[in-house]
Design an enzyme around this catalytic site. Structure first.
Site, PDB file in Angstrom:
ATOM      1  N   SER A   8     -23.498 -23.635  -1.304  1.00  0.00           N
ATOM      2  CA  SER A   8     -24.696 -23.930  -0.509  1.00  0.00           C
ATOM      3  C   SER A   8     -25.642 -22.724  -0.478  1.00  0.00           C
ATOM      4  O   SER A   8     -26.087 -22.264  -1.523  1.00  0.00           O
ATOM      5  CB  SER A   8     -24.276 -24.377   0.889  1.00  0.00           C
ATOM      6  OG  SER A   8     -25.330 -25.014   1.554  1.00  0.00           O
ATOM      7  N   ASP A  58     -23.655 -31.205  -0.909  1.00  0.00           N
ATOM      8  CA  ASP A  58     -23.299 -29.845  -0.499  1.00  0.00           C
ATOM      9  C   ASP A  58     -21.817 -29.544  -0.717  1.00  0.00           C
ATOM     10  O   ASP A  58     -20.942 -30.291  -0.266  1.00  0.00           O
ATOM     11  CB  ASP A  58     -23.636 -29.681   0.980  1.00  0.00           C
ATOM     12  CG  ASP A  58     -23.625 -28.235   1.433  1.00  0.00           C
ATOM     13  OD1 ASP A  58     -22.554 -27.609   1.373  1.00  0.00           O
ATOM     14  OD2 ASP A  58     -24.689 -27.732   1.841  1.00  0.00           O
TER      15      ASP A  58
END
Length: 744
Positions: free
Chosen positions: A63, A207
């Site tokens: 991320s 993610d």
């Protein structure tokens, strides 16, 4: 205790390495966790790691850790990253706000009308997969990593790198260590509900923090001897801090990550954990403090880091040549994935003709323009430069499956009054490049607007528009004086009229010199207005009909618009020119003779200093021929409504209170954005309005009309909310104007 053991290990290692320093070395891996805005602490930690002299041999990130890690791996220093992120507007970046100047005229109109847009395929209301497609994030990363754009194996970067994403279909971890670097990083950071999923190699990715927010095992598996980890993950929050659905979603994911970190922390040799409890995953406006928290946390390990650096071979860091591109020469464009939309359509949205030399800003705006159409879920691109510094643009597109939308808006002004709008839009109705849109407007007045448009890009596009507008308002008696019986004496100075306009247009338009749009077409217009205050008609109904005629005309137009904001512009130039030649008429106007109407408007906005801007406009119009027809004359007054039929706003006067076949008007506005999206402004406008002003020289004999105003405006998701107080010296009267929402 762990730090003492690490120091002992490094001391023993130093004795061993001193015996044969040329043959032995310590490989150091860096793990950067996800954490949204908290990930900016990675930059602070990297500053200390750099200062200590530690050589990083592999980076693994998730991320925000993937974003920071990829840029560092591509050659940026920690200080360079700090400068980059200080200059980044994260609200624009995250929300996919596309600069207004990047949109076509059609898309500007669409974006400034509707407050809520929902998928409506097969007549079923849906919801977007994310608030943002992440296009702005991808654009920024593509620009920042353009110097390594030819590297597809991430282990060949200046520092080898990988990032983690999650396969949303099976919940499994996906290691991304090859391919398109910006795309891989965008996938790793595609936070559910905020960003749309990213498709890579036919995998739907989100993610990486969902499955592995701290990839220490994977970095260790790359043959690393020592692991440095920077952990900026959330801790569990109490009930009073769970204020939104997004907070709850993050909390649920934290159950697993916090449990996993018990073991992962043991596998980290130097574990840096900045104090970021006071920040959230979206606290980008506190970036300076977050970066500093990383510096403070890493500084407590400076001794260990220095000892570690002393046990590594000192290799001079290769100098990375960053691409400071002002212009790009694009010799050709290769497009993949455009099944429904033609090559000319794509190039037209990019505003690109090859070969072409354009600025990087123009190129980025072209990509944003293509994204603004909403027709593409993904837009990936790579610029491949040859030995002559000429580029081939390789464009990979994934078209959106959604072709139908339901859109809503609401508005209030002093002319049309309250209005609620429901729109249904269908793309690819008859051809791949067309769009059909129908507005149904209810409230104090019923209206509709239908638009059908075939977009041909750089070629001539064709459109058809049909609309009906209606309002009821009070006007001065002299406004209809020419249509009244001269012998009729009325003890009133105002009349209530019902005004309706039904217009149909067929037109053709094309881009001219990249920024202008030029067009021509034909128009049918049916005008009707009457008053029920006076008289009776032939059917003995209590009303007087002043106009009920069909008009037929040919028209042409030229437009240029680079305003950054249509309602509160801080920069940009605007020009609009329109010419109508009325050829035929049938109906109440029995004395019709052909005539022409021409009008133009120019504007310039400039930021004088921070948050204080000036906006000046000058406009005018005149009629040539057809003295018997007065119903299409220019009518000035009022504020906040959508302009139509030469009905033009003018502060200090009521709507439609000043009339003539010629007008000149100038407006100057000073605007101060006292808080973000909160505006205080003052304005002055002057005008000359009358009949045949140019012929009799009255256009320069003085100022006939003037008005001054002070107001407050607020930018909202529903559009601008404005209230203004105005005063006219000639009338010695004041007016209040209220305009709420987008104008339609």
């Amino acid at each position: 205790m762990k730090q003492i053991l690490l120091i002992v290990f490094l001391t023993i290692s130093s004795l061993s390495f001193s015996q044969d320093k040329n043959d032995q070395d310590i490989k150091v891996g860096l793990v950067l966790s996800g954490g949204g805005a908290k990930g900016l602490a990675h930059i602070g930690a990297l500053k200390v790691i750099e200062e200590s002299g530690v050589r990083i041999d592999y980076i693994g990130g998730t991320s925000m850790g993937a974003i920071i890690g990829a840029l560092y791996a591509s050659g940026y220093s920690a200080n360079q990253l700090d400068s980059i992120f200080k200059q980044t507007d994260f609200s624009t970046l995250i929300q996919d706000n596309i600069p207004r100047s990047a949109k076509t005229f059609y898309e500007k109109q669409e974006a400034e009308k509707y407050a809520l847009v929902l998928p409506f395929d097969k007549f079923k209301v849906g919801f977007p997969s994310g608030l943002s497609k992440g296009q702005n994030v991808y654009n920024l990363l593509s620009k920042l990593t353009s110097h390594v754009s030819t590297i597809s194996d991430f282990s060949k970067l200046p520092i080898p790198f990988f990032c983690v994403a999650t396969n949303v279909e099976n919940g499994k971890e996906v290691i991304l260590d090859y391919g398109n670097l910006p795309r891989a990083v965008t996938a790793s950071g595609a936070l559910p509900s905020l960003f749309s999923p990213v498709i890579i190699d036919d995998k739907v990715l989100i993610d990486g923090g969902v499955v592995n927010n701290y990839p220490v095992n994977e970095v260790r598996a790359k043959g690393m001897d020592i692991i440095i980890g920077v952990d900026v993950q959330d801790s569990l929050k109490s009930r009073k801090n769970l204020k939104s659905a997004f907070d709850v979603l993050v909390q649920i994911n934290n159950y697993r990550t916090i449990k996993d970190m018990v073991e992962k922390r043991k596998k980290t040799d130097i574990y840096i954990h900045p104090k970021i409890e006071d920040f959230s995953v979206v606290s980008f406006d506190e970036g300076k403090n977050i970066v500093e928290s990383g510096v403070v946390a890493a500084d407590s390990f400076r001794e260990e880091l220095s000892k570690l650096a002393s046990q590594q071979k000192q290799v001079e860091k290769a100098k990375v040549k960053f691409e400071a591109r002002d212009t790009i020469f694009i010799k050709e464009v290769e497009i993949e994935g455009n099944e429904k939309y033609t090559r000319s359509y794509v190039l037209g949205k990019l505003k690109l003709r090859t070969p072409d030399k354009i600025t990087y800003k123009e190129f980025s705006e072209g990509i944003n323009n293509l994204s603004a159409t909403g027709n593409f879920q993904d837009i990936n691109y790579t610029l491949i430069e040859d030995k002559n510094n000429e580029n081939t643009l390789h464009l990979q597109l994934r078209e959106s499956n959604s072709s139908m939308m339901l859109r809503f808006a609401a508005h209030y002004d002093d002319l049309f009054r309250t209005a609620a709008l429901v729109n249904i839009t269908k793309k690819r109705l008859f051809t791949n490049n067309d769009i059909a849109s129908l507005d149904l407007i209810a409230g104090d007045n019923l209206r509709y607007n239908f638009e059908y448009y075939i977009d041909k890009g750089f070629y001539w596009s064709v459109g058809f528009n049909s609309k009906y507008h209606f309002f009821e308002t009070d006007i001065p008696l002299d406004f209809v004086g020419a249509d009244l019986n001269a012998e009729l004496s009325l003890p009133v100075n105002k009349l209530s009229i019902k005004y309706s306009d039904f217009t149909n247009q067929l037109y053709f338009e094309t881009l001219f010199r990249r920024s202008f749009i030029i067009g021509l077409g034909g128009e049918h217009k049916y005008l009707r207005y009457l008053s029920e205050t006076i008289g009776t008609d032939e059917n003995n109904l209590p009303r007087t009909i002043f106009e009920s005629t069909n008009y037929y005309s040919a028209f042409g137009f030229l437009k240029y618009d680079t305003y950054d904001n249509s309602f509160f512009p801080k920069s940009g130039i605007y020009f609009s020119g329109d010419f109508h030649w009325y050829l035929l008429a049938h109906g109440r106007n029995k004395d019709f003779e052909p005539f022409s109407l021409a009008k133009a408007k120019m504007g310039y906005a400039h930021t004088v200093f921070r948050n204080f801007s000036a906006h000046m406009t000058a406009e005018g119009g005149f009629k040539w021929g057809g003295p018997e027809t007065t119903t299409l004359d220019f009518a000035l007054g009022g504020y906040g409504f959508k302009e139509m039929n030469n009905i033009i706003p003018f502060m200090g006067y009521e709507a439609i209170s000043v009339r003539g076949n010629t007008y000149l008007k100038t407006t100057l506005t000073f605007d101060y954005e006292v808080f973000r999206k909160n505006h205080i402004n003052i304005s002055a406008n002057i005008a000359n309005v009358g009949n045949d002003l140019f012929e009799n020289g009255q256009w320069i004999d003085g100022v006939d009309y003037s008005g001054f105003s002070a107001g407050y405006g607020l930018e909202t998701v529903l559009g601008p909310m404005e209230i203004k107080y105005s005063y006219s010296p000639e009338r010695d009267q004041s007016e209040w104007y209220v305009a709420l929402g987008y104008r339609f």
